[in-house]
Scaffold this motif. Structure first.
Motif, PDB file in Angstrom:
ATOM      1  N   THR A  18      11.547   3.030  -2.030  1.00 47.40           N
ATOM      2  CA  THR A  18      12.097   1.752  -1.569  1.00 47.40           C
ATOM      3  C   THR A  18      12.198   1.726  -0.051  1.00 47.40           C
ATOM      4  N   GLN A  21       8.707   1.408   1.430  1.00 48.25           N
ATOM      5  CA  GLN A  21       8.180   0.059   1.290  1.00 48.25           C
ATOM      6  C   GLN A  21       8.780  -0.865   2.349  1.00 48.25           C
ATOM      7  N   GLN A  22      10.063  -0.702   2.617  1.00 48.96           N
ATOM      8  CA  GLN A  22      10.714  -1.539   3.622  1.00 48.96           C
ATOM      9  C   GLN A  22      10.160  -1.276   5.022  1.00 48.96           C
ATOM     10  N   MET A  25       6.773  -2.916   5.229  1.00 53.01           N
ATOM     11  CA  MET A  25       6.973  -4.357   5.334  1.00 53.01           C
ATOM     12  C   MET A  25       7.373  -4.758   6.744  1.00 53.01           C
ATOM     13  N   PHE A  35       2.408 -11.052   3.630  1.00 56.52           N
ATOM     14  CA  PHE A  35       2.309 -10.106   2.522  1.00 56.52           C
ATOM     15  C   PHE A  35       3.268 -10.488   1.397  1.00 56.52           C
ATOM     16  N   THR A  37       5.206  -8.308  -2.194  1.00 56.75           N
ATOM     17  CA  THR A  37       5.465  -6.986  -2.746  1.00 56.75           C
ATOM     18  C   THR A  37       5.360  -7.033  -4.267  1.00 56.75           C
ATOM     19  N   THR A  38       4.998  -5.880  -4.859  1.00 53.48           N
ATOM     20  CA  THR A  38       4.925  -5.770  -6.312  1.00 53.48           C
ATOM     21  C   THR A  38       5.483  -4.416  -6.731  1.00 53.48           C
ATOM     22  N   ARG A  39       5.683  -4.263  -8.034  1.00 51.33           N
ATOM     23  CA  ARG A  39       6.057  -2.952  -8.551  1.00 51.33           C
ATOM     24  C   ARG A  39       5.328  -2.726  -9.868  1.00 51.33           C
ATOM     25  N   VAL A  94      -0.763  -7.041   0.099  1.00 54.67           N
ATOM     26  CA  VAL A  94       0.133  -6.692  -1.002  1.00 54.67           C
ATOM     27  C   VAL A  94       0.649  -5.271  -0.783  1.00 54.67           C
ATOM     28  N   VAL A  95       1.967  -5.109  -0.854  1.00 52.51           N
ATOM     29  CA  VAL A  95       2.592  -3.789  -0.733  1.00 52.51           C
ATOM     30  C   VAL A  95       3.175  -3.435  -2.096  1.00 52.51           C
ATOM     31  N   GLY A  96       2.573  -2.465  -2.762  1.00 47.79           N
ATOM     32  CA  GLY A  96       2.956  -2.143  -4.127  1.00 47.79           C
ATOM     33  C   GLY A  96       3.793  -0.879  -4.243  1.00 47.79           C
ATOM     34  N   ASP A  97       4.800  -0.939  -5.080  1.00 52.57           N
ATOM     35  CA  ASP A  97       5.582   0.231  -5.479  1.00 52.57           C
ATOM     36  C   ASP A  97       4.900   0.799  -6.715  1.00 52.57           C
TER      37      ASP A  97
END
Length: 213
Positions: A18, A21-22, A25, A35, A37-39, A94-97
């Motif tokens: 987390t 990801q921040q 971002m 962008f 975000t996804t998980r 896209v920023v994916g977890d």
């Protein structure tokens, strides 16, 4: 229109995904890059339902290893086809977890499912679709699980035997070693140092790929 880029954060429980990801971002915002975000698993109503079913089971019944694998890919293709790919086609990053590397590590390394099975399903579902960059947070599973316990009760996956997570970490390291599309971060450091390393390495990656911005 230039297509967007898919960036993924990977790591074991307690690695600090987390936070990573921040940081990513914040860097994208500083460069005025649009962008979302996804998980995974999850990210759409159907994929979230599959996530809950996979994690909680029904009554006393939980998914078998192969059923788990298929459910994860069902959730993944739903997310890629309805959220990620349309965003990329519009030029949105896209920023994916988590993404497919998690499956290769957890179901391949941790569960011990065969490489042939994983490769055949991955090829059939994803083809050549993959992130342009994966930020992998490397951490000893013992430390990670202690951190996870500090967040509250462990879920079904987090309750696996420690050997499961050691096998998973070993596979992660194999997947990221000499991988030009991966950045490896020592997540055992202090939060401040981890954050600084992520920011430095991600900003360097952005500068090297400035032609894609």
């Amino acid at each position: 229109m230039i297509k967007g880029k898919f960036i993924v954060i990977e790591g074991l429980e307690g690695a600090g995904k987390t936070n990573a990801q921040q940081i990513v971002m914040a860097s994208l915002q500083a460069h005025n890059i649009e962008f979302i975000t996804t998980r995974e698993p999850g990210g759409t109503p159907i994929a979230e339902a599959l996530r809950n079913l996979w994690k909680e089971g029904i009554g006393d019944e939980h998914t078998t290893d192969k059923a788990e694998l298929l459910m994860l890919y069902a959730a993944r293709t739903q997310l890629v086809e309805t959220i990620i790919q349309p965003a990329l086609d519009k030029g949105i990053w896209v920023v994916g977890d988590r993404h497919d590397m998690s499956t290769q590590a957890y179901q391949g390394g941790g569960r011990g499912l065969s490489d042939d099975l994983l490769t055949s399903i991955k090829t059939a579902i994803l083809g050549d679709f993959e992130p342009v960059l994966t930020v992998y947070l490397d951490l000893d599973p013992t430390i990670g699980l202690e951190r996870a316990k500090g967040r509250g009760e462990l879920d079904r996956i987090e309750q696996q035997h420690i050997d499961f997570f050691h096998r998973t970490r070993t596979r992660y390291l194999q997947l990221t070693e000499h991988n030009p599309k991966a950045i490896v971060i020592n997540a055992a450091q202090s939060l401040e140092q981890v954050s600084a390393d992520i920011k430095t390495k991600f900003e360097a990656w952005l500068q090297e790929n400035h032609s894609m911005l």
